[in-house]
Design a protein around this motif. Structure first.
Motif, mmCIF file in Angstrom:
data_model
loop_
_atom_site.group_PDB
_atom_site.id
_atom_site.type_symbol
_atom_site.label_atom_id
_atom_site.label_comp_id
_atom_site.label_asym_id
_atom_site.label_seq_id
_atom_site.Cartn_x
_atom_site.Cartn_y
_atom_site.Cartn_z
ATOM 1 N N TRP B 39 0.838 -1.306 -0.091
ATOM 2 C CA TRP B 39 0.090 0.100 -0.125
ATOM 3 C C TRP B 39 0.858 1.375 -0.084
ATOM 4 O O TRP B 39 0.719 2.044 -0.732
ATOM 5 N N SER B 40 1.995 1.131 0.881
ATOM 6 C CA SER B 40 2.490 2.575 1.195
ATOM 7 C C SER B 40 3.519 2.625 -0.090
ATOM 8 O O SER B 40 3.837 3.880 -0.555
ATOM 9 N N LEU B 41 4.194 1.745 -0.596
ATOM 10 C CA LEU B 41 5.321 1.949 -2.073
ATOM 11 C C LEU B 41 4.288 2.117 -3.107
ATOM 12 O O LEU B 41 4.935 2.790 -3.897
ATOM 13 N N ALA B 42 3.221 1.342 -3.410
ATOM 14 C CA ALA B 42 2.618 1.447 -4.689
ATOM 15 C C ALA B 42 1.506 2.151 -4.826
ATOM 16 O O ALA B 42 1.433 3.023 -5.820
ATOM 17 N N TYR B 43 0.540 2.142 -3.682
ATOM 18 C CA TYR B 43 -0.652 2.990 -3.713
ATOM 19 C C TYR B 43 -0.655 4.314 -3.185
ATOM 20 O O TYR B 43 -1.718 5.235 -3.791
ATOM 21 N N SER B 44 -0.051 4.606 -2.213
ATOM 22 C CA SER B 44 -0.219 5.946 -1.532
ATOM 23 C C SER B 44 0.330 6.982 -2.477
ATOM 24 O O SER B 44 1.556 6.817 -3.140
ATOM 25 N N PRO B 45 -0.299 8.194 -2.381
ATOM 26 C CA PRO B 45 0.309 9.272 -3.340
ATOM 27 C C PRO B 45 1.534 9.922 -2.985
ATOM 28 O O PRO B 45 1.870 9.911 -1.718
ATOM 29 N N PRO B 46 2.371 10.325 -3.891
ATOM 30 C CA PRO B 46 3.626 10.902 -3.577
ATOM 31 C C PRO B 46 3.320 12.361 -2.721
ATOM 32 O O PRO B 46 2.278 12.928 -3.046
ATOM 33 N N ASP B 47 4.258 12.739 -2.063
ATOM 34 C CA ASP B 47 3.931 14.239 -1.347
ATOM 35 C C ASP B 47 4.227 15.064 -2.189
ATOM 36 O O ASP B 47 5.196 14.994 -3.257
ATOM 37 N N TYR B 48 3.803 16.289 -2.069
ATOM 38 C CA TYR B 48 3.685 17.406 -2.967
ATOM 39 C C TYR B 48 5.082 18.056 -2.866
ATOM 40 O O TYR B 48 5.398 18.905 -3.967
ATOM 41 N N GLN B 49 5.601 18.107 -1.599
ATOM 42 C CA GLN B 49 6.953 18.893 -1.546
ATOM 43 C C GLN B 49 8.188 17.582 -1.716
ATOM 44 O O GLN B 49 9.054 17.912 -2.401
ATOM 45 N N MET B 50 8.155 16.431 -1.065
ATOM 46 C CA MET B 50 8.974 15.662 -1.057
ATOM 47 C C MET B 50 9.044 14.668 -2.116
ATOM 48 O O MET B 50 9.946 13.978 -2.282
ATOM 49 N N GLY B 51 7.973 14.421 -3.008
ATOM 50 C CA GLY B 51 7.816 13.436 -3.934
ATOM 51 C C GLY B 51 8.064 12.084 -3.225
ATOM 52 O O GLY B 51 7.437 11.869 -2.302
ATOM 53 N N ASN B 52 8.618 10.998 -3.962
ATOM 54 C CA ASN B 52 8.554 9.818 -3.525
ATOM 55 C C ASN B 52 9.432 9.611 -2.392
ATOM 56 O O ASN B 52 9.230 8.504 -1.667
ATOM 57 N N SER B 53 10.522 10.531 -2.087
ATOM 58 C CA SER B 53 11.381 10.111 -0.979
ATOM 59 C C SER B 53 10.693 10.050 0.366
ATOM 60 O O SER B 53 11.241 9.592 1.381
ATOM 61 N N TYR B 54 9.461 10.605 0.459
ATOM 62 C CA TYR B 54 8.915 10.512 1.855
ATOM 63 C C TYR B 54 8.464 9.085 2.253
ATOM 64 O O TYR B 54 8.138 8.928 3.343
ATOM 65 N N ARG B 55 8.362 8.332 1.367
ATOM 66 C CA ARG B 55 8.170 7.019 1.761
ATOM 67 C C ARG B 55 9.146 6.110 2.600
ATOM 68 O O ARG B 55 8.618 5.208 3.227
ATOM 69 N N ILE B 56 10.128 6.851 2.788
ATOM 70 C CA ILE B 56 10.813 6.279 3.969
ATOM 71 C C ILE B 56 10.303 6.196 5.247
ATOM 72 O O ILE B 56 10.671 5.285 6.266
ATOM 73 N N ILE B 57 9.230 7.392 5.408
ATOM 74 C CA ILE B 57 8.594 7.198 6.718
ATOM 75 C C ILE B 57 8.211 5.901 7.180
ATOM 76 O O ILE B 57 7.996 5.773 8.336
ATOM 77 N N TYR B 58 7.844 5.228 6.210
ATOM 78 C CA TYR B 58 6.971 3.734 6.498
ATOM 79 C C TYR B 58 7.920 2.934 7.151
ATOM 80 O O TYR B 58 7.483 2.001 7.662
ATOM 81 N N VAL B 59 9.287 3.062 7.128
ATOM 82 C CA VAL B 59 10.165 2.279 7.809
ATOM 83 C C VAL B 59 10.750 3.272 9.018
ATOM 84 O O VAL B 59 10.809 2.393 9.976
ATOM 85 N N HIS B 60 10.864 4.492 9.020
ATOM 86 C CA HIS B 60 11.428 5.363 9.679
ATOM 87 C C HIS B 60 10.687 5.440 11.053
ATOM 88 O O HIS B 60 11.012 5.305 12.168
ATOM 89 N N VAL B 61 9.182 5.647 10.980
ATOM 90 C CA VAL B 61 8.412 5.979 12.017
ATOM 91 C C VAL B 61 8.159 4.731 12.896
ATOM 92 O O VAL B 61 8.310 4.711 13.880
ATOM 93 N N PRO B 62 7.878 3.471 12.025
ATOM 94 C CA PRO B 62 7.591 2.408 12.925
ATOM 95 C C PRO B 62 8.890 2.182 13.878
ATOM 96 O O PRO B 62 9.007 1.685 15.142
#
Lengths: 245, 243
Positions: B39-62
């Motif tokens: 879900w997080s890598l393929a389906y959730s939308p990219p961030d309007y400022q950070m683009g796709n790099s924000y997806r690190i949050i899905y490992v970083h925050v947990p």
């Protein structure tokens, strides 16, 4: 220092039957004994000061002798060097008492162990922290630290080193039973020293830059108050674990 | 209720309970992490400022949340061990420590990777980052003290005291983004208000956090079983188990 002399000092200090000695009396006796032991060991209290001077000397040689640069890094540098000097002195805090059995006598005493530990740590601070605080401004002059920072340096080191003694004594108590506790002690204690370092060096930095060092000193005082309340019990608990298992 | 807690103190009973609970947590962890990752890598939308790099949050925050939760769990287990002398609690604290250290490292490492595209630097001496680094050293200190004493009762108590002292760092980490004006952004999840991001972004994150918790629980149960076997190896029921 021979075993006999130490036993002698114990009889001098805690000669009266302990059941009749109150809490204040026992703490006073503990302080007198620690001072007597320190006096008979001679110049051992000078070692942290020599360490501080040597470490401070390394930085102008290693980085650059330029006065401007040295003045910028001096507050942090003196604080780090003083912190390391405290750390080195802590390994021996309980070691000889553990070796000659005085620690067990402290535990057998009817007075609470935490209070006796507090007296012991107070003497450690008096013989390590206070001389370091008074000696550091002299090295500050050599590092061209502006004189505006000298008084704050003394005040911050006086407050901060008491906290360092209290926190460090917990680590010393935890590792007293281990044959080589020295390196382990620094691993256990240094992470807990960081807040004290931040506000201690911060106070001096603020004073040098013409700011107000009050808030940082107040926070150092708050940390000391917290450590005074909590640390003696942690030290006593850790000593019980180290001795009895 | 009380008999259940009392039974938990028995290594034999705890061993079998861990065995029964384990499969459920493994399955839940696997499902949640799989769903959350896709879900997080393929389906959730990219961030309007950070683009796709924000997806690190899905490992970083947990991992960062776990790094703190594990230490609190260790502190609770240590307190239980010191107060009621329940050996299982100490075994649990033992097996949790390396996982907590790994999570702290993962949180720091993923954060530093994320820092390059967003902050333009691998590392900054920001309050949150520094507090987290201290946390890593506290974990290492706990593991090293345990190693120095070996597996005995004295070492277990010493480690318990150190863990309880070290727990003072947890509120410092938690509130470092509130007390100091830092580069690090404030907490993503709070109990009192909705997250500042759209649901399509925070839902997979929540799933990942729950997945990490399930993984932690499953791994702890698994390692606790090993630890029980190792420490109770002289008892009759363990020897009967081996035959």
């Amino acid at each position: 220092m021979t075993r006999g002399a130490l036993n002698q000092s114990r009889t001098d200090a805690v000669g009266a039957p302990s059941a009749t000695v109150g809490l204040v009396g026992a703490c006073a006796a503990q302080v007198r004994r620690e001072l007597a032991v320190a006096r008979r060991r001679g110049g051992e209290w000078l070692n942290p000061l020599i360490f501080l001077a040597l470490v401070t000397m390394l930085f102008p040689l290693g980085i650059s002798p330029q006065p401007d640069l040295l003045a910028t890094i001096a507050p942090g540098l003196l604080w780090v060097a003083a912190l390391l000097a405290m750390l080195l002195s802590l390994d021996a805090l309980f070691r000889s008492d553990h070796a000659d059995g005085s620690l067990e006598q402290m535990m057998l005493a009817p007075q609470p162990l935490a209070a006796l530990c507090l007296a012991k740590v107070a003497v450690h601070w008096l013989l390590t922290g206070v001389p370091l605080a008074l000696f550091a401004p002299l090295l500050g002059v050599m590092l061209s630290l502006p004189t505006a920072g000298s008084l704050t340096l003394i005040a911050s080191l006086l407050l901060g080193s008491a906290t360092l003694s209290l926190i460090g004594a917990i680590g010393a108590a935890l590792t007293v039973g281990l044959p080589r506790g020295g390196v382990l002690l620094s691993l256990l204690i240094l992470p807990l020293y960081i807040p004290v370092l931040i506000f201690g060096a911060g106070a001096v930095q603020a004073a040098v830059q013409g700011g107000f060092a009050g808030p940082a000193l107040a926070l150092l005082g708050a940390m000391l108050a917290l450590a005074l309340v909590g640390a003696p019990f942690a030290i006593a608990g850790a000593l019980r674990i180290s001795i009895h298992g | 209720m009380w008999t259940f807690i009392h039974k938990l103190g028995s290594p034999k009973w705890c061993y079998s309970l861990c065995g029964r609970l384990q499969p459920g947590f493994w399955i839940a962890a696997l499902l949640l992490i799989a769903v959350g990752s896709v879900w997080s890598l393929a389906y959730s939308p990219p961030d309007y400022q950070m683009g796709n790099s924000y997806r690190i949050i899905y490992v970083h925050v947990p991992s960062a949340i776990l790094a703190q939760s594990v230490f609190v769990s260790m502190a609770i287990a240590s307190a239980v061990f010191l107060i009621w002398k329940i050996k299982i609690a100490d075994m649990a604290a033992t097996v949790m420590a390396p996982f907590g250290a790994a999570m702290t490292f993962l949180g720091l490492f993923s954060g530093s990777l994320w820092g390059v595209p967003t902050w333009g630097t691998w590392w900054t001496w920001d309050a949150r980052l520094t507090a987290m680094l201290i946390q890593l050293f506290l974990y290492i200190g706990v593991i090293a003290l345990r190693g120095a004493y070996g597996r005995n009762d004295q070492g277990a108590k010493a480690v318990a005291v150190l863990t309880l002292v070290g727990v003072v760092n947890i509120p410092i980490i938690k509130y470092s983004v509130v007390w100091w004006n830092t580069l690090h952004q404030p907490a993503t999840f709070t109990l009192t208000s909705r997250p500042a991001m759209p649901e399509s972004m925070w839902m997979p994150l929540l799933i990942m956090v729950l997945g990490f918790y399930c993984f932690f629980t499953a791994l702890t149960l698994y390692r606790l079983r090993n630890e029980i076997i190792r420490r109770e190896s002289r008892t009759r029921w363990v020897q009967a188990l081996a035959e």
